[in-house]
Design an enzyme around this catalytic site. Structure first.
Site, PDB file in Angstrom:
ATOM      1  N   GLU A  19     -54.441 -58.169 -33.553  1.00  0.00           N
ATOM      2  CA  GLU A  19     -53.375 -59.116 -33.934  1.00  0.00           C
ATOM      3  C   GLU A  19     -53.373 -60.346 -33.034  1.00  0.00           C
ATOM      4  OE1 GLU A  19     -49.549 -57.237 -34.572  1.00  0.00           O
ATOM      5  OE2 GLU A  19     -48.478 -59.107 -34.181  1.00  0.00           O
ATOM      6  N   ASP A  70     -55.285 -41.690 -26.242  1.00  0.00           N
ATOM      7  CA  ASP A  70     -54.857 -41.297 -27.588  1.00  0.00           C
ATOM      8  C   ASP A  70     -53.565 -42.048 -27.939  1.00  0.00           C
ATOM      9  OD1 ASP A  70     -53.769 -40.011 -29.791  1.00  0.00           O
ATOM     10  OD2 ASP A  70     -54.265 -37.994 -29.100  1.00  0.00           O
ATOM     11  N   HIS A 117     -47.225 -68.437 -33.974  1.00  0.00           N
ATOM     12  CA  HIS A 117     -48.211 -67.914 -34.925  1.00  0.00           C
ATOM     13  C   HIS A 117     -48.923 -69.048 -35.642  1.00  0.00           C
ATOM     14  CE1 HIS A 117     -46.560 -63.560 -35.438  1.00  0.00           C
ATOM     15  NE2 HIS A 117     -46.963 -63.836 -34.223  1.00  0.00           N
ATOM     16  N   LYS A 138     -41.818 -51.882 -32.302  1.00  0.00           N
ATOM     17  CA  LYS A 138     -43.196 -52.184 -32.744  1.00  0.00           C
ATOM     18  C   LYS A 138     -43.776 -53.258 -31.826  1.00  0.00           C
ATOM     19  CE  LYS A 138     -46.563 -54.195 -35.348  1.00  0.00           C
ATOM     20  NZ  LYS A 138     -47.247 -55.474 -35.109  1.00  0.00           N
TER      21      LYS A 138
HETATM   22  C1  MEV Z   1     -44.916 -58.486 -34.460  1.00  0.00           C
HETATM   23  O1  MEV Z   1     -46.153 -57.808 -34.365  1.00  0.00           O
HETATM   24  C2  MEV Z   1     -43.914 -57.939 -33.469  1.00  0.00           C
HETATM   25  C3  MEV Z   1     -42.498 -58.510 -33.584  1.00  0.00           C
HETATM   26  O2  MEV Z   1     -41.991 -58.357 -34.903  1.00  0.00           O
HETATM   27  C4  MEV Z   1     -41.644 -57.762 -32.588  1.00  0.00           C
HETATM   28  C5  MEV Z   1     -40.163 -58.082 -32.668  1.00  0.00           C
HETATM   29  O3  MEV Z   1     -39.654 -58.440 -33.752  1.00  0.00           O
HETATM   30  O4  MEV Z   1     -39.490 -57.915 -31.629  1.00  0.00           O
HETATM   31  C6  MEV Z   1     -42.479 -59.983 -33.296  1.00  0.00           C
END
Ligand code: MEV
Length: 426
Positions: free
Chosen positions: A81, A281, A379, A265
């Site tokens: 990513e 792992d 981004h 995430k």
């Molecule tokens: C994207 O890979 C991760 C985010 O969505 C994390 C977040 O929203 O805190 C930017």
């Protein structure tokens, strides 16, 4: 390997690949020469899993600026990513301005579970296990192999009783083993399989499953750090505005599982990248991290953010991290070996602490952007860069083409090609 080098490397992202390799070379012990063509050999791959038909590469990068417990680290990250590594380095720089990260961790103790059913007399079974605990621990150590030789081994046996389940009353036995510098899955599974007949004999019950738990809550790592409010000011946002907005973002993830999933995430973007780079792992780490985030009954944030008494921002993370520096792919994969050399960590605990700091940094990067200019800003710049490169721009021309596309709010491959042509004709 103790190093006095600074990981605060200005504009690492602007350097050529060769320049970056030259910098990393200085962080490696003598005898390891870059570049390492990191792939597994066909033969290594074939011996790792079944039905192999090839190998699969991912980018291997290094995040800069990490200062952890007063020591500089470069962080190897494997991830597909864009923006993650740049964001992580940038967040580490902000933490550095507040003195860097402070970390700690539990001893590397893993849990193995033994499910016991049809126990005729639960009170007598619990008593028998308690009375025979020392013997069971010695029995577990008898199959402990190298882990026991390195100072690890069985530490405790705990019992849990689940009444009135759909399959009747169930006894669950936890065997706790200190696996030292190994992740320890094999050691734990060997030990619980070995203990099962002894448990049946002691309890009069019938053993069903014997397997490690990925909720490795005896093996947690913690990281904490401060970011001066002044380091957070940006554009129209004052430092105080950003501190407040980040604290608000943190609370959003604490109270709302829909937000917590996305927030976490982002944490795992950083954590997984290091876990993968070091050959560990990542499914095990993911499983443990999310289960721990739900330990209070509802799914919540893996991090906490607050304003301290001096009005600066503080963040903290506590997360189970079952990672090793010996055994498994950490040994086999040449790039995992390189990753561990770049980190220079001396123990699995040190690796876990570094990974916790990376998770916290990654989270800061995401919520700082979200709470200010929004995530698309960075981004789009990265996207524009990729388009400029795809259009054929040289490394020198890329920043100009990127800036112009952003200024025009016209980020397309066609525009990148036009701008390149214009510049070439100048
Ligand atoms: C994207 O890979 C991760 C985010 O969505 C994390 C977040 O929203 O805190 C930017």
């Amino acid at each position: 390997m103790e190093t006095k080098k600074s990981s605060r490397i200005s504009q690492f992202y602007k350097k050529t690949l060769e320049e970056r390799l030259a910098i990393i070379q200085d962080w490696l012990p003598s005898g390891i020469d870059l570049p390492i063509d990191g792939g597994l050999t066909q033969e290594q791959a074939n011996n790792m899993i079944e039905n192999v038909i090839g190998r699969y590469n991912l980018p291997f990068a290094v995040a800069t600026n990490f200062l952890i417990n007063g020591r500089d680290y470069l962080i190897p990250m494997v991830i597909e990513e864009p923006s993650v590594v740049a964001a992580c380095s940038n967040a580490a720089k902000m933490f550095r301005e507040g003195g860097g990260f402070t970390t700690s961790s539990d001893e590397p103790v893993m849990i193995g579970q033994i499910q016991v059913l049809d126990v005729p007399d639960m009170a007598a079974a619990l008593q028998a296990i308690e009375v025979n605990k020392a013997r069971l621990l010695t029995e577990a150590d008898s199959v402990g192999g190298s882990i026991v030789k390195r100072g690890g081994g069985a530490r405790d046996i705990q019992t849990r009783v689940f009444e009135n389940t759909p399959i009747g009353t169930m006894l669950v036995i936890h065997l706790l083993i200190d696996t030292r510098d190994a992740m320890g899955a094999n050691a734990i599974n060997t030990a619980v399989e070995h203990l099962a007949p002894h448990i049946e004999a002691l309890t009069g019950g019938r053993v069903n499953l014997r397997i490690l738990s990925n909720l490795t809550d005896q093996r947690k790592a913690r990281a904490e750090g401060m970011i001066p409010a002044s380091s957070l000011a940006r554009g129209d946002f004052s430092g105080a505005d950003v501190v407040r907005a980040i604290v608000e973002a943190g609370v959003f993830a604490e109270v709302d599982p829909y937000r917590a999933a996305t927030h976490n995430k982002g944490v795992m973007n950083g954590i997984d990248a290091v876990v993968i780079a070091t050959g560990n792992d990542w499914r095990a780490v993911e499983a443990g991290a999310h289960a721990y985030a739900a330990r209070h009954g509802g799914y919540s944030s893996m991090t906490r953010w607050w304003q301290d008494d001096d009005d600066n921002l503080r963040g903290a993370i506590e997360i189970p991290l079952s990672v090793g520096i010996v055994g498994g792919a950490t040994r086999v994969h040449p790039m995992a070996q390189l990753a561990l050399q770049i980190l220079g960590v001396q123990s699995a605990q040190e690796l876990a602490e570094v990974i916790a700091a990376v998770g916290l940094a990654q989270n800061l990067a995401a919520i700082r952007a979200l709470a200010t200019e929004g995530i698309q800003h960075g981004h789009m710049r990265m996207h524009a860069r990729q388009l400029a490169l795809a259009a054929g721009a040289s490394v020198e021309l890329v920043p100009h083409i990127v800036q112009q596309m952003i200024d025009e709010n016209n980020i397309r491959l066609e525009r990148a090609k036009e701008l390149l042509k214009e510049r070439m004709n100048k």
